[in-house]
Design an enzyme around this catalytic site. Structure first.
Site, PDB file in Angstrom:
ATOM      1  NE  ARG A 187      57.946  45.436 -43.806  1.00 37.01           N
ATOM      2  CZ  ARG A 187      57.283  46.188 -42.904  1.00 37.01           C
ATOM      3  NH1 ARG A 187      57.430  47.380 -42.999  1.00 37.01           N
ATOM      4  NH2 ARG A 187      57.110  45.977 -41.645  1.00 37.01           N
TER       5      ARG A 187
ATOM      6  CE1 TYR B 149      57.625  49.449 -38.341  1.00 38.75           C
ATOM      7  CE2 TYR B 149      59.073  48.395 -39.761  1.00 38.75           C
ATOM      8  CZ  TYR B 149      58.035  49.066 -39.739  1.00 38.75           C
ATOM      9  OH  TYR B 149      57.116  49.121 -40.671  1.00 38.75           O
TER      10      TYR B 149
ATOM     11  CG  ASP C  99      60.070  50.076 -43.469  1.00 40.80           C
ATOM     12  OD1 ASP C  99      60.904  50.808 -43.348  1.00 40.80           O
ATOM     13  OD2 ASP C  99      59.161  50.226 -43.254  1.00 40.80           O
TER      14      ASP C  99
ATOM     15  CG  HIS D 106      59.705  52.135 -39.312  1.00 42.95           C
ATOM     16  ND1 HIS D 106      59.383  52.678 -37.983  1.00 42.95           N
ATOM     17  CD2 HIS D 106      59.136  52.168 -40.002  1.00 42.95           C
ATOM     18  CE1 HIS D 106      58.271  52.777 -38.210  1.00 42.95           C
ATOM     19  NE2 HIS D 106      57.788  52.369 -39.457  1.00 42.95           N
TER      20      HIS D 106
ATOM     21  CD  GLU E  60      59.114  51.125 -46.406  1.00 42.15           C
ATOM     22  OE1 GLU E  60      59.036  50.084 -46.875  1.00 42.15           O
ATOM     23  OE2 GLU E  60      58.040  51.780 -45.667  1.00 42.15           O
TER      24      GLU E  60
ATOM     25  CD  GLU F 173      55.983  54.119 -43.559  1.00 41.91           C
ATOM     26  OE1 GLU F 173      56.133  53.136 -44.411  1.00 41.91           O
ATOM     27  OE2 GLU F 173      55.812  54.073 -42.300  1.00 41.91           O
TER      28      GLU F 173
ATOM     29  NE  ARG G 225      56.644  52.628 -48.532  1.00 41.58           N
ATOM     30  CZ  ARG G 225      55.809  51.928 -48.501  1.00 41.58           C
ATOM     31  NH1 ARG G 225      54.855  51.500 -49.306  1.00 41.58           N
ATOM     32  NH2 ARG G 225      55.440  51.384 -47.221  1.00 41.58           N
TER      33      ARG G 225
ATOM     34  CD  GLU H  77      53.062  48.566 -46.631  1.00 40.38           C
ATOM     35  OE1 GLU H  77      52.965  49.591 -46.645  1.00 40.38           O
ATOM     36  OE2 GLU H  77      53.664  48.026 -45.393  1.00 40.38           O
TER      37      GLU H  77
ATOM     38  CD1 TRP I  66      58.985  52.129 -32.649  1.00 46.13           C
ATOM     39  CD2 TRP I  66      57.430  52.708 -34.332  1.00 46.13           C
ATOM     40  NE1 TRP I  66      58.378  51.169 -33.079  1.00 46.13           N
ATOM     41  CE2 TRP I  66      57.469  51.279 -34.010  1.00 46.13           C
ATOM     42  CE3 TRP I  66      57.040  53.359 -35.406  1.00 46.13           C
ATOM     43  CZ2 TRP I  66      56.509  50.507 -34.780  1.00 46.13           C
ATOM     44  CZ3 TRP I  66      55.838  52.529 -36.083  1.00 46.13           C
ATOM     45  CH2 TRP I  66      55.915  51.210 -35.745  1.00 46.13           C
TER      46      TRP I  66
HETATM   47  O1  KDG Z   1      51.176  53.874 -38.827  1.00 48.29           O
HETATM   48  C1  KDG Z   1      52.568  53.569 -39.044  1.00 48.29           C
HETATM   49  C2  KDG Z   1      52.621  52.229 -39.749  1.00 48.29           C
HETATM   50  O2  KDG Z   1      51.851  51.992 -40.735  1.00 48.29           O
HETATM   51  C3  KDG Z   1      54.148  51.965 -40.425  1.00 48.29           C
HETATM   52  O3  KDG Z   1      55.048  52.022 -39.285  1.00 48.29           O
HETATM   53  C4  KDG Z   1      54.324  50.709 -41.275  1.00 48.29           C
HETATM   54  O4  KDG Z   1      56.352  51.292 -42.147  1.00 48.29           O
HETATM   55  C5  KDG Z   1      55.464  50.786 -42.072  1.00 48.29           C
HETATM   56  C6  KDG Z   1      54.979  50.171 -43.539  1.00 48.29           C
HETATM   57  O5  KDG Z   1      55.918  50.167 -44.414  1.00 48.29           O
HETATM   58  O6  KDG Z   1      54.018  49.620 -43.670  1.00 48.29           O
HETATM   59 MG    MG Z   2      57.465  51.775 -44.013  1.00 44.62          MG
END
Ligand code: KDG
Ligand code: MG
Length: 404
Positions: free
Chosen positions: A149, A161, A212, A214, A238, A264, A285, A341, A404
């Site tokens: 990634r 991020y 990602d 985010h 992602e 996630e 995820r 991951e 975030w």
């Molecule tokens: O707790 C949040 C993190 O694990 C996250 O921000 C990490 O986006 C993330 C990832 O894909 O691992």
């Molecule tokens: Mg992520």
């Protein structure tokens, strides 16, 4: 008389970062461990387990995993939500651990046995500038990773991020309140396609590349990003949009062939069902620590298999080595598993949670120890008590809050 659960304790420890571990003990002398870590909300998960779940478990038959799951899920009345589902996950994992130890078998054998020899993993590479990012990716390849990634800095911003000046990356920062970062989507969108297309040129066609976003884009921005990244041939893009508006992914899908991954922050099959049945994503995820443990994850992945959506569990440092190991058991025994991951852990976390799972040449294996194959060195864990730590928050350049 069958075996019974005689003790349910919560271990809060911070070997490099905070983890919430459930420890169940049975009258037959077996111990099972589960993970209920919710990043930045560890005390809530610990209290839910300690105050509202542990008393219900005493005297139950540890063999009745599904019944206990249903009891905690349906019995709470207040269903779903990250804290409730993390607590249920921890109990589920601890019970699978005990079942494996009772049978003398690794959990993947109880899930039907291996359907593959090893589980593909991806890790993170990040750097502010492109040359350092390319170096970081080369270093991950030298570690054996076949999938990476890539996250980069954005000119004009001081924080982004997934990127840390020092190379290593741990998003939660110690302190009583979250750090505030700034964010500018336009600057990101101007910069990141060139970065990822340059990364692809550097690494050649084979390395699987992931990115990602985010949860920070509008559907239109996400569609544009997906399209502009098509030359980079990503393994996935992602979390392009905030997950609450699932229709957004339909729009993104209509404009790009870049594969999409999300989930996630999901904690139940109900969060995933429209995305899966609508074929709006390629990878789901959900993590064993957050979406109801092995039992519920298997339901989600079975649904996903009907639509050729692959399983790709979240595996940051904030899911503990206990649930990480559980995830690898699921990966080894689930036909539509895509990738795991593996962000990696602080050396101390490996010591506090000795484990049978292992990494070699880009792949993971859960090991053949009975149960989940992860134990807890409680004496060592006690030396690292909980410390308040939070994920950052983000504000746009005009000062308004954003995701975030
Ligand atoms: O707790 C949040 C993190 O694990 C996250 O921000 C990490 O986006 C993330 C990832 O894909 O691992
Ligand atoms: Mg992520």
């Amino acid at each position: 008389m069958t075996d019974r659960i005689i003790a349910a304790d919560v271990i809060l420890t911070s070997p490099g970062r905070n983890y919430v571990t459930l420890k169940l003990r049975t009258a037959d002398g077996l111990t099972g461990y589960g993970d209920a870590t919710v990043n930045g909300r560890e005390l809530a998960a610990a209290s839910y387990l300690r105050d509202h779940v542990a008393p219900l478990l005493i005297g139950l038959d540890p063999a009745r995993i599904e019944d206990t799951w249903q009891y905690l899920y349906r019995g709470a009345y207040w269903r779903r939500g990250p804290i409730t589902m993390a607590a249920i996950s921890a109990v589920d994992l601890a019970l699978w651990d005990i079942k494996g130890k009772t049978a003398g078998l690794p959990v993947y054998q109880l899930l039907g046995g291996a359907v593959r020899d090893r589980v593909l993993s991806y890790t993170h590479a990040s750097a502010w500038e492109l040359p350092e990012l390319l170096d970081a990716i080369d270093a991950r390849r030298a570690d054996g990773f076949k999938a990476v990634r890539a996250q980069s800095g954005v000119p004009g911003l001081e924080t982004v991020y997934g990127v840390h000046a020092g190379g290593g990356y741990e998003p939660a920062k110690r302190g009583a309140v979250p750090v505030t970062e700034s964010w500018d989507t336009d600057a990101y969108l101007r910069h990141v396609p060139d970065v990822l297309n340059a990364v692809r040129e550097h690494v050649g066609p084979e390395l699987a590349l992931l990115h990602d976003a985010h949860h920070r884009l509008t559907p239109q921005q996400a569609a544009r990003l997906g399209r502009s990244l098509e030359p980079a041939n990503l393994f996935w893009l992602e979390d392009v949009t905030p997950a609450e508006n699932q229709e957004a992914l339909r729009l993104v899908r209509q404009h790009t062939t870049t594969p999409l991954a999300i989930g996630e922050v999901f904690n139940s099959i109900y969060d995933c069902k429209d995305l899966i049945t609508g074929q709006l994503i390629d990878y789901i995820r959900v993590a064993v620590a957050h979406a109801g443990g092995i039992s519920h994850l298997r339901n989600i992945f079975a649904l996903a298999d009907l639509y050729q959506v692959k399983a790709a569990p979240h595996g940051p440092s904030d899911v503990s080595p206990v649930s990480f190991g559980a995830s690898v058991h699921v990966g080894l025994s689930t036909i539509n598993f895509g990738i795991q991951e593996y962000m990696g852990y602080d050396a101390l976390a490996h010591e506090v949670f000795p484990h049978s799972w292992s990494f070699a040449d880009g792949y993971l294996h859960p090991g053949d120890a009975p149960g989940l194959g992860v134990e807890v060195d409680e004496a060592l864990a006690a030396k690292f008590p909980y410390e308040p730590a939070y994920l950052p928050v983000a504000r746009r350049l005009d000062g308004s809050m954003t995701d975030w």
